[in-house]
Motif scaffolding. Structure first.
Motif, PDB file in Angstrom:
ATOM      1  N   THR A  57      30.734  30.505  43.237  1.00  9.20           N
ATOM      2  CA  THR A  57      29.742  31.465  42.750  1.00  9.20           C
ATOM      3  C   THR A  57      28.733  30.773  41.839  1.00  9.20           C
ATOM      4  OG1 THR A  57      31.382  33.217  42.914  1.00  9.20           O
ATOM      5  CG2 THR A  57      29.409  33.682  41.606  1.00  9.20           C
ATOM      6  N   ARG A  58      29.226  29.926  40.962  1.00  9.41           N
ATOM      7  CA  ARG A  58      28.302  29.195  40.081  1.00  9.41           C
ATOM      8  C   ARG A  58      27.382  28.278  40.889  1.00  9.41           C
ATOM      9  NH1 ARG A  58      32.548  28.166  35.212  1.00  9.41           N
ATOM     10  NH2 ARG A  58      32.039  30.080  34.075  1.00  9.41           N
ATOM     11  N   ARG A  59      27.919  27.639  41.906  1.00 11.23           N
ATOM     12  CA  ARG A  59      27.093  26.785  42.772  1.00 11.23           C
ATOM     13  C   ARG A  59      26.038  27.632  43.493  1.00 11.23           C
ATOM     14  NH1 ARG A  59      27.697  21.165  43.387  1.00 11.23           N
ATOM     15  NH2 ARG A  59      26.979  21.586  45.474  1.00 11.23           N
ATOM     16  N   ALA A  60      26.421  28.769  43.983  1.00 10.03           N
ATOM     17  CA  ALA A  60      25.477  29.643  44.690  1.00 10.03           C
ATOM     18  C   ALA A  60      24.387  30.146  43.753  1.00 10.03           C
ATOM     19  CB  ALA A  60      26.231  30.818  45.314  1.00 10.03           C
ATOM     20  N   LEU A  61      24.757  30.492  42.541  1.00 14.90           N
ATOM     21  CA  LEU A  61      23.759  30.958  41.567  1.00 14.90           C
ATOM     22  C   LEU A  61      22.801  29.824  41.192  1.00 14.90           C
ATOM     23  CD1 LEU A  61      25.938  33.214  39.247  1.00 14.90           C
ATOM     24  CD2 LEU A  61      24.198  33.962  40.899  1.00 14.90           C
ATOM     25  N   PHE A  85      35.134  48.194  37.734  1.00 11.34           N
ATOM     26  CA  PHE A  85      35.462  47.308  38.849  1.00 11.34           C
ATOM     27  C   PHE A  85      36.528  46.268  38.477  1.00 11.34           C
ATOM     28  CE2 PHE A  85      34.803  43.898  41.936  1.00 11.34           C
ATOM     29  CZ  PHE A  85      34.930  44.630  43.102  1.00 11.34           C
ATOM     30  N   GLY A  86      36.317  45.580  37.348  1.00  8.05           N
ATOM     31  CA  GLY A  86      37.248  44.511  36.982  1.00  8.05           C
ATOM     32  C   GLY A  86      38.621  45.029  36.619  1.00  8.05           C
ATOM     33  N   THR A  87      38.662  45.966  35.690  1.00  5.85           N
ATOM     34  CA  THR A  87      39.952  46.493  35.240  1.00  5.85           C
ATOM     35  C   THR A  87      40.499  47.530  36.213  1.00  5.85           C
ATOM     36  OG1 THR A  87      39.234  46.160  32.960  1.00  5.85           O
ATOM     37  CG2 THR A  87      41.147  47.576  33.303  1.00  5.85           C
ATOM     38  N   ALA A 117      46.798  32.280  43.835  1.00  6.90           N
ATOM     39  CA  ALA A 117      45.951  33.150  43.013  1.00  6.90           C
ATOM     40  C   ALA A 117      45.086  32.326  42.060  1.00  6.90           C
ATOM     41  CB  ALA A 117      46.812  34.140  42.239  1.00  6.90           C
ATOM     42  N   LEU A 118      45.684  31.332  41.431  1.00  8.03           N
ATOM     43  CA  LEU A 118      44.907  30.476  40.529  1.00  8.03           C
ATOM     44  C   LEU A 118      43.852  29.678  41.297  1.00  8.03           C
ATOM     45  CD1 LEU A 118      47.710  29.203  38.124  1.00  8.03           C
ATOM     46  CD2 LEU A 118      45.856  30.794  37.573  1.00  8.03           C
ATOM     47  N   ALA A 119      44.217  29.167  42.456  1.00 12.81           N
ATOM     48  CA  ALA A 119      43.256  28.433  43.286  1.00 12.81           C
ATOM     49  C   ALA A 119      42.123  29.345  43.744  1.00 12.81           C
ATOM     50  CB  ALA A 119      43.971  27.817  44.495  1.00 12.81           C
ATOM     51  N   ALA A 120      42.446  30.599  44.056  1.00  9.27           N
ATOM     52  CA  ALA A 120      41.422  31.551  44.492  1.00  9.27           C
ATOM     53  C   ALA A 120      40.426  31.837  43.372  1.00  9.27           C
ATOM     54  CB  ALA A 120      42.080  32.850  44.973  1.00  9.27           C
ATOM     55  N   VAL A 121      40.918  32.062  42.172  1.00  6.42           N
ATOM     56  CA  VAL A 121      40.015  32.323  41.042  1.00  6.42           C
ATOM     57  C   VAL A 121      39.140  31.099  40.789  1.00  6.42           C
ATOM     58  CG1 VAL A 121      39.897  32.701  38.545  1.00  6.42           C
ATOM     59  CG2 VAL A 121      41.486  34.022  39.918  1.00  6.42           C
ATOM     60  N   VAL A 170      38.021  37.772  44.221  1.00  6.09           N
ATOM     61  CA  VAL A 170      36.948  38.726  43.907  1.00  6.09           C
ATOM     62  C   VAL A 170      36.716  38.804  42.399  1.00  6.09           C
ATOM     63  CG1 VAL A 170      36.255  41.157  44.051  1.00  6.09           C
ATOM     64  CG2 VAL A 170      37.283  40.043  46.028  1.00  6.09           C
ATOM     65  N   ILE A 171      37.777  38.763  41.602  1.00  5.88           N
ATOM     66  CA  ILE A 171      37.581  38.808  40.148  1.00  5.88           C
ATOM     67  C   ILE A 171      36.861  37.539  39.680  1.00  5.88           C
ATOM     68  CG2 ILE A 171      39.771  37.798  39.354  1.00  5.88           C
ATOM     69  CD1 ILE A 171      38.193  40.804  37.711  1.00  5.88           C
ATOM     70  N   GLY A 172      37.106  36.406  40.333  1.00  4.55           N
ATOM     71  CA  GLY A 172      36.377  35.188  39.979  1.00  4.55           C
ATOM     72  C   GLY A 172      34.890  35.333  40.225  1.00  4.55           C
ATOM     73  N   VAL A 173      34.535  35.858  41.387  1.00  4.04           N
ATOM     74  CA  VAL A 173      33.124  36.098  41.705  1.00  4.04           C
ATOM     75  C   VAL A 173      32.536  37.109  40.730  1.00  4.04           C
ATOM     76  CG1 VAL A 173      31.533  37.048  43.426  1.00  4.04           C
ATOM     77  CG2 VAL A 173      33.390  35.520  44.147  1.00  4.04           C
ATOM     78  N   PHE A 174      33.244  38.186  40.541  1.00  7.71           N
ATOM     79  CA  PHE A 174      32.740  39.280  39.701  1.00  7.71           C
ATOM     80  C   PHE A 174      32.496  38.814  38.263  1.00  7.71           C
ATOM     81  CE2 PHE A 174      33.749  42.946  36.910  1.00  7.71           C
ATOM     82  CZ  PHE A 174      32.648  43.730  37.226  1.00  7.71           C
TER      83      PHE A 174
END
Length: 138
Positions: free
Chosen positions: A129-133, A77-79, A118-122, A55-59
């Motif tokens: 997210t970048r691809r979707a944008l 949200f982030g912090t 966790a690293l793979a998730a981010v 979620v932090i990666g998307v955010f």
């Protein structure tokens, strides 16, 4: 009568505290829905931390590359929310319990698996997210 100027950081501290309480309540809810059995593998903490990292990666992509948000959204949200939702302290206690319970290999596996997942998730969340944008803007 003089009015004392407001500290500009007061609002930031307040939204981080509010977000932190929200995130911690969400993590507590996850632990109630999916409790870890005594002596069991701490799947809930692992999943919570991996989901929080995704979620932090998307955010971070959305807020830094696509959306001009209010100055308090990121600290809230982030912090706050994601900082309260994910947990390093429970992760450390889970490892200690596994090692103290004579399951050092499992503790070491949990240590490494959480870090890698966790690293793979981010990374995956940022990439997707970048691809979707980019797809949305094309």
């Amino acid at each position: 009568m003089s009015t004392k100027p407001r500290n500009p950081q007061t609002a930031v501290v307040a939204v981080v505290a509010l977000g932190g309480a929200t995130g911690a309540c969400a993590r507590y809810g996850a632990s109630l829905l999916w409790p870890t059995a005594t002596g069991g593998f701490p799947w809930t903490t692992l999943v919570v931390n991996v989901v929080g990292c995704a979620v932090i990666g998307v955010f971070m992509v959305v807020i830094s590359e696509a959306w001009s948000a209010h100055r308090l959204v990121r600290p809230f949200f982030g912090t706050g929310v994601l900082g309260g939702f994910t947990t390093f302290s429970t992760y450390a206690v889970d490892i200690e319990r596994l090692v103290d319970g004579g399951r050092a290999r499992t503790g070491l596996a949990y240590l490494g698996l959480t870090l890698l997942a966790a690293l793979a998730a981010v990374w995956s969340a940022v990439w997707l997210t970048r691809r979707a944008l980019a797809w949305r803007q094309a």
